[in-house]
Design an enzyme around this catalytic site. Sequence first.
Site, PDB file in Angstrom:
ATOM      1  N   LYS A  12       0.801  -1.232   0.000  1.00 26.37           N
ATOM      2  CA  LYS A  12       0.000   0.000   0.000  1.00 26.37           C
ATOM      3  C   LYS A  12       0.839   1.290   0.000  1.00 26.37           C
ATOM      4  CE  LYS A  12      -4.030  -1.606   2.605  1.00 26.37           C
ATOM      5  NZ  LYS A  12      -4.998  -1.112   3.589  1.00 26.37           N
TER       6      LYS A  12
ATOM      7  N   ASN B 168      -4.955   2.203  -1.732  1.00 23.60           N
ATOM      8  CA  ASN B 168      -5.554   0.858  -1.761  1.00 23.60           C
ATOM      9  C   ASN B 168      -6.378   0.600  -3.019  1.00 23.60           C
ATOM     10  OD1 ASN B 168      -7.987   2.161  -1.309  1.00 23.60           O
ATOM     11  ND2 ASN B 168      -8.599   0.886   0.410  1.00 23.60           N
TER      12      ASN B 168
ATOM     13  N   ASP C  64     -10.250   3.686   2.457  1.00 24.05           N
ATOM     14  CA  ASP C  64     -10.449   3.211   3.835  1.00 24.05           C
ATOM     15  C   ASP C  64     -11.185   4.222   4.713  1.00 24.05           C
ATOM     16  OD1 ASP C  64      -9.382   0.687   3.575  1.00 24.05           O
ATOM     17  OD2 ASP C  64      -7.362   1.282   4.183  1.00 24.05           O
TER      18      ASP C  64
ATOM     19  N   GLY D 273      -4.504   2.672  18.160  1.00 21.57           N
ATOM     20  CA  GLY D 273      -3.578   2.259  17.120  1.00 21.57           C
ATOM     21  C   GLY D 273      -2.959   3.448  16.407  1.00 21.57           C
TER      22      GLY D 273
ATOM     23  N   GLY E 225      -1.187   2.094   9.623  1.00 18.90           N
ATOM     24  CA  GLY E 225      -1.831   2.616   8.423  1.00 18.90           C
ATOM     25  C   GLY E 225      -3.341   2.740   8.561  1.00 18.90           C
TER      26      GLY E 225
ATOM     27  N   THR F 123       2.912   2.063  21.285  1.00 17.87           N
ATOM     28  CA  THR F 123       4.132   2.842  21.071  1.00 17.87           C
ATOM     29  C   THR F 123       3.731   4.304  20.879  1.00 17.87           C
ATOM     30  OG1 THR F 123       4.920   0.900  19.870  1.00 17.87           O
ATOM     31  CG2 THR F 123       6.284   2.884  19.741  1.00 17.87           C
TER      32      THR F 123
ATOM     33  N   GLY G  95     -16.093  -4.774  12.133  1.00 15.34           N
ATOM     34  CA  GLY G  95     -15.552  -4.054  10.988  1.00 15.34           C
ATOM     35  C   GLY G  95     -15.914  -4.585   9.604  1.00 15.34           C
TER      36      GLY G  95
HETATM   37  P1  ATR Z   1      -2.164  -1.494   9.845  1.00 13.23           P
HETATM   38  O1  ATR Z   1      -1.549  -1.032   8.576  1.00 13.23           O
HETATM   39  O2  ATR Z   1      -3.229  -2.534   9.673  1.00 13.23           O
HETATM   40  O3  ATR Z   1      -2.619  -0.363  10.698  1.00 13.23           O
HETATM   41  P2  ATR Z   1       0.273  -1.794  11.391  1.00 13.23           P
HETATM   42  O4  ATR Z   1       0.851  -0.611  10.705  1.00 13.23           O
HETATM   43  O5  ATR Z   1       1.111  -3.004  11.562  1.00 13.23           O
HETATM   44  O6  ATR Z   1      -1.031  -2.313  10.625  1.00 13.23           O
HETATM   45  O7  ATR Z   1      -0.293  -1.299  12.812  1.00 13.23           O
HETATM   46  C1  ATR Z   1      -0.724  -2.213  13.759  1.00 13.23           C
HETATM   47  C2  ATR Z   1      -1.261  -1.462  14.987  1.00 13.23           C
HETATM   48  O8  ATR Z   1      -1.647  -2.425  15.962  1.00 13.23           O
HETATM   49  C3  ATR Z   1      -0.234  -0.583  15.663  1.00 13.23           C
HETATM   50  O9  ATR Z   1      -0.893   0.496  16.287  1.00 13.23           O
HETATM   51  C4  ATR Z   1       0.362  -1.525  16.728  1.00 13.23           C
HETATM   52  O10 ATR Z   1       0.939  -0.875  17.837  1.00 13.23           O
HETATM   53  P3  ATR Z   1       2.493  -0.406  17.781  1.00 13.23           P
HETATM   54  O11 ATR Z   1       2.542   0.839  16.969  1.00 13.23           O
HETATM   55  O12 ATR Z   1       2.863  -0.188  19.203  1.00 13.23           O
HETATM   56  O13 ATR Z   1       3.253  -1.554  17.139  1.00 13.23           O
HETATM   57  C5  ATR Z   1      -0.886  -2.232  17.162  1.00 13.23           C
HETATM   58  N1  ATR Z   1      -0.610  -3.528  17.782  1.00 13.23           N
HETATM   59  C6  ATR Z   1      -0.285  -4.683  17.163  1.00 13.23           C
HETATM   60  N2  ATR Z   1      -0.109  -5.678  18.059  1.00 13.23           N
HETATM   61  C7  ATR Z   1      -0.317  -5.127  19.290  1.00 13.23           C
HETATM   62  C8  ATR Z   1      -0.311  -5.630  20.635  1.00 13.23           C
HETATM   63  N3  ATR Z   1      -0.043  -6.927  20.898  1.00 13.23           N
HETATM   64  N4  ATR Z   1      -0.595  -4.774  21.634  1.00 13.23           N
HETATM   65  C9  ATR Z   1      -0.868  -3.479  21.403  1.00 13.23           C
HETATM   66  N5  ATR Z   1      -0.895  -2.939  20.154  1.00 13.23           N
HETATM   67  C10 ATR Z   1      -0.629  -3.750  19.120  1.00 13.23           C
END
Ligand code: ATR
Length: 280
Positions: free
Chosen positions: A68, A88, A101, A125, A128, A150, A241
């Site tokens: 993407k 997308n 999206d 979150g 993306g 994070t 969703g």
């Molecule tokens: P997408 O493109 O689908 O948004 P991504 O960029 O991998 O996918 O983002 C995943 C999100 O889920 C992020 O906000 C991630 O938190 P971090 O930025 O701290 O990595 C969150 N996420 C994934 N696994 C997690 C977990 N076990 N606990 C808390 N947050 C999680």
Amino acid sequence: MAQKRVGVIGFPVEHSLSPIMHNAAFVALGMNDWLYDAMSIPPDILRLGLREPRQHGYIGINVTVPHKEAIMNFVRPDDTAKAIGAVNTVDFRTGIGTNTDAAGLLNDLAANDVKIAAARVLVLGAGGAARAAVYGLARAGATVAIVNRTMKRARRLVEQLQATAGIGGVQVMTLDAAASWGMSVIVNCTSVGLHPQITQSPWLFGVPFPAGVTVYDMVYRPANTALMQQCVAHGGRAIGGLGMLARQGAIAFELWTGVEPPIEVMMAALHAALESKGEG
Ligand code: ATR
């Protein structure tokens, strides 16, 4: 009859539900000359993976993980795609890449009568999916705050949306602070709770859950996530969703075909596909 082709590129792409959803729509509308298929394209040949469908007469494609962001270099991203930082949906006739999206999310919130304008909305979150959500929600007039595991990543997301779309006023907070922030809507854009980790929730179990809020969970496998269950247990309303998946696809469908998408057919096809996997 000349065939009109569209499809999705990703890697892997076998699990994508988009072919089922779009082909069900074509069948329902008697659009027998249209076909949607899935193409597995490794990242190192992304440019080729884009050129081949175009040269073979594809009208457009959807783009999924992990392409993407990288595909922005090979198409003309529109303002929405630039703001979200990801494409997308591509229309080969114009060479333009967009991102459906945010509109898919907003359309599904509207279809479920969830008020966004002037509402406080908490986004969980900072990946993306979250960027698309914050962009759409802020533009729809919500006051948005972000909680992410994070925090630095959440702050970067806020800076990016300020720089690319002039969106200001988005707060980054801890989950503890969010618990008493007073939002009416929570949108989960993390992958936490996704099958098979179905007992996990992005709302950590020690933190008090706000009463009476609406949760929109972008996770649609399982249909009733742990977060949704927490919400309902605290007097709230929970929406999965699947509708967003259908509606972001429906926008692409209309872009390519010029035909109004049969959203109920697309939803039903998605439900059936998930149920046959035992995840509905
Ligand atoms: P997408 O493109 O689908 O948004 P991504 O960029 O991998 O996918 O983002 C995943 C999100 O889920 C992020 O906000 C991630 O938190 P971090 O930025 O701290 O990595 C969150 N996420 C994934 N696994 C997690 C977990 N076990 N606990 C808390 N947050 C999680």
